[in-house]
Design an enzyme around this catalytic site. Structure first.
Site, PDB file in Angstrom:
ATOM      1  N   GLU A  49      76.600 171.403  11.983  1.00 34.68           N
ATOM      2  CA  GLU A  49      77.630 171.484  10.923  1.00 34.68           C
ATOM      3  C   GLU A  49      77.687 170.214  10.090  1.00 34.68           C
ATOM      4  O   GLU A  49      78.668 169.449  10.146  1.00 34.68           O
ATOM      5  CB  GLU A  49      79.010 171.694  11.554  1.00 34.68           C
ATOM      6  CG  GLU A  49      79.207 173.037  12.176  1.00 34.68           C
ATOM      7  CD  GLU A  49      80.621 173.189  12.756  1.00 34.68           C
ATOM      8  OE1 GLU A  49      81.246 172.187  13.105  1.00 34.68           O
ATOM      9  OE2 GLU A  49      81.078 174.333  12.885  1.00 34.68           O
TER      10      GLU A  49
ATOM     11  N   GLU B 157      76.749 179.663  15.636  1.00 33.04           N
ATOM     12  CA  GLU B 157      77.977 179.705  16.435  1.00 33.04           C
ATOM     13  C   GLU B 157      78.883 180.822  15.952  1.00 33.04           C
ATOM     14  O   GLU B 157      79.078 180.984  14.747  1.00 33.04           O
ATOM     15  CB  GLU B 157      78.796 178.407  16.278  1.00 33.04           C
ATOM     16  CG  GLU B 157      78.182 177.199  16.897  1.00 33.04           C
ATOM     17  CD  GLU B 157      79.034 175.952  16.692  1.00 33.04           C
ATOM     18  OE1 GLU B 157      80.257 176.068  16.504  1.00 33.04           O
ATOM     19  OE2 GLU B 157      78.449 174.860  16.717  1.00 33.04           O
TER      20      GLU B 157
END
Ligand code: BG6
Length: 475
Positions: A184, A376
């Site tokens: 991320e 995710e």
């Protein structure tokens, strides 16, 4: 149609524990204390200052620092991989602890014992026929690097990171299927301590130029990894952002323009740079208006353009609502957002939206036309371990069922999906709020927020559901 690989994911700092074993150095996550949500917000647990970090350094032991214990994966990994094998997953995403391999971060040579820990994991995963997806850096940074060099705002970090990455690429060049330089990467913007290792002196605001300079250094580091990887390594290389799936609150033009701006600045920016290879023009105005001044060299620009990612990936947990004027808020992954009256939310306020994953897959694919890994996704909830050691997490089964259906719809829409990784497949410490009791797994780990418990593993009802789903899917 191409088959999706169904898998699971964890990160080293949330899973491993063993924070001081085999010469591991202290890292940024080891210094984050747990506070009950009744007294502290999630944001407070993510934005650390020098005083809090100094207190953490002075404390020997696990105590109130849950990442030091994780879910004790350092001692349970063999049993855990056996469980993943029994579950039947196709792919496992995990990260390598930087401070295990280079305890301070600026050493010349890696810690061989730490590498052997991962050798064993990789060997066992290969024997289980599970594909390997490695995140080179998932938040945790050797603390010494942020104390001595000020984290990613210092250009020298590129060299230290690359030294670390090169050790992994050389050692497992034939073993790893997918590589991700950073988890991320857009988190650096929302969570500068976790994402780019910027530590505040006190409670002052972060300097925006420092944040974007740090992100730029991570972009360059990522391109360097891809450059080296494409020459020496078998696997494919990706980039990843946290996705937010923005909806406008109303059809008002102002709300819809705000939607475009939020998407650009918070979701697309990093991926535009890493996947297209250059800074998007919309950032010029953003930088001007926010007085952001960063140093980007011509050779950086060339490197970024030449070494873009092979695939793209994102985390998706919930959707967001945007309006030009402030409105009633709820929490989400990394950011808070306006409440959506059409959606239910978890106990943590994250709005559950299965169609949002289909929207997100379509948007990402339309924009970049590159294969996608859902790095995710999952449901964080407070599960109950019954007296007979069962866990009846029917809410998780519904969540997964509805999301999987939408993922398969997206594939029918034409989106090229490589894999799906169920987040925190074995319960781990929450990255946002440092709680053990915000669980995502299909495997229960017997430990509470205070670190008390046996750390024994128990299969939840969702374990059997996911096992059956994968088995049926491959028939
Ligand atoms: C992502 C992170 O932001 O969300 C993970 O990459 C994290 O590390 C996940 O665990 C879920 O967030 P949380 O705060 O519920 O752990």
């Amino acid at each position: 149609m191409k088959k999706i690989l169904w898998g699971g994911a964890t990160s080293s700092s949330q899973y491993e524990g063993g924070y001081h074993l085999d010469y591991k150095g202290l890292d940024t996550q080891d210094c984050r204390p747990y506070f009950p949500r009744t007294t502290h917000s999630t944001t407070q647990t993510r934005l650390l200052n020098k005083q809090i970090v100094n207190q953490a350094k002075a404390y020997q032991g696990v105590g109130n620092y849950p990442f030091r214990q994780g879910s004790d994966g350092y001692h349970h990994f063999q049993e855990d991989i056996e469980l993943l094998k029994e579950l039947g997953i196709d792919i496992y995403r995990f990260s390598i602890s930087w401070a295990r391999i280079f305890p301070n971060g600026d050493e010349k040579y890696p810690n061989e014992i730490a590498l052997q820990y991962y050798d064993q994991m990789i060997k066992q995963l290969k024997e289980a026929n599970i594909k390997i997806f490695i995140t080179i850096n998932h938040y945790a940074i050797p603390l010494y690097l942020i104390e001595k060099y000020d984290g990613w705002k210092n250009r020298q970090m590129i060299d230290y990171y690359f030294r670390f990455a090169k050790v992994l690429l050389d050692r497992w060049k034939d073993d790893v299927d997918y590589w991700l330089p950073f988890n991320e990467i857009n988190a650096g913007y929302f969570s500068p301590y976790n994402g780019v290792g910027l530590m505040k002196d006190n409670d002052e605001d972060y300097n925006q130029s420092e944040i974007f300079q740090s992100l730029h250094h991570q972009f360059v580091a990522s391109a360097k990894v891809i450059e080296y990887g494409h020459q020496h390594v078998k696997g494919q290389f990706g980039c990843m952002v946290a996705s937010f799936c923005y909806y406008a609150l109303t059809p008002k033009p102002e709300d819809n323009f705000k939607l475009i701006q939020d998407e650009n600045y918070y979701q697309w920016f990093c991926m535009d740079v890493l996947s297209r290879g250059y800074y998007p023009t919309y950032m010029r105005r953003f930088f001007l208006e926010h007085h952001i001044d960063i140093n980007v060299t011509q050779s950086d620009e060339e490197l970024l353009l030449q070494h873009t990612s092979d695939f793209i990936s994102f985390s998706y947990y919930s959707s967001s609502v945007v309006a030009a004027k402030a409105a009633d808020q709820t929490a989400g992954n990394l950011v808070s957002t306006i409440k959506n009256p059409y959606l239910n939310a978890t106990k943590w306020g994250w709005q559950i939206d299965p169609i949002g994953i289909r929207v997100t897959l379509n948007q990402f694919y339309n924009r970049y036309q590159k294969p996608i890994i859902i790095a995710e996704n999952g449901l964080g909830s407070q599960d109950v371990l019954e007296l007979d050691k069962t866990v009846h997490d029917l809410y998780r089964i519904s969540y997964l069922q509805e999301h999987f259906q939408q993922i398969q719809e997206a594939q029918n829409d034409g989106v090229d999906i490589i894999a799906y990784c169920l987040w925190g497949i074995i319960d781990i410490v929450s990255a946002g709020s440092c709680e053990m009791e915000k669980r995502y797994g299909v495997v229960y780990v017997d430990a509470n927020n205070e670190g008390e418990g046996s750390y024994c593993r128990y299969k939840k009802d969702s374990f059997y559901w996911y096992q059956k789903f994968i088995e049926n899917y491959h028939q």
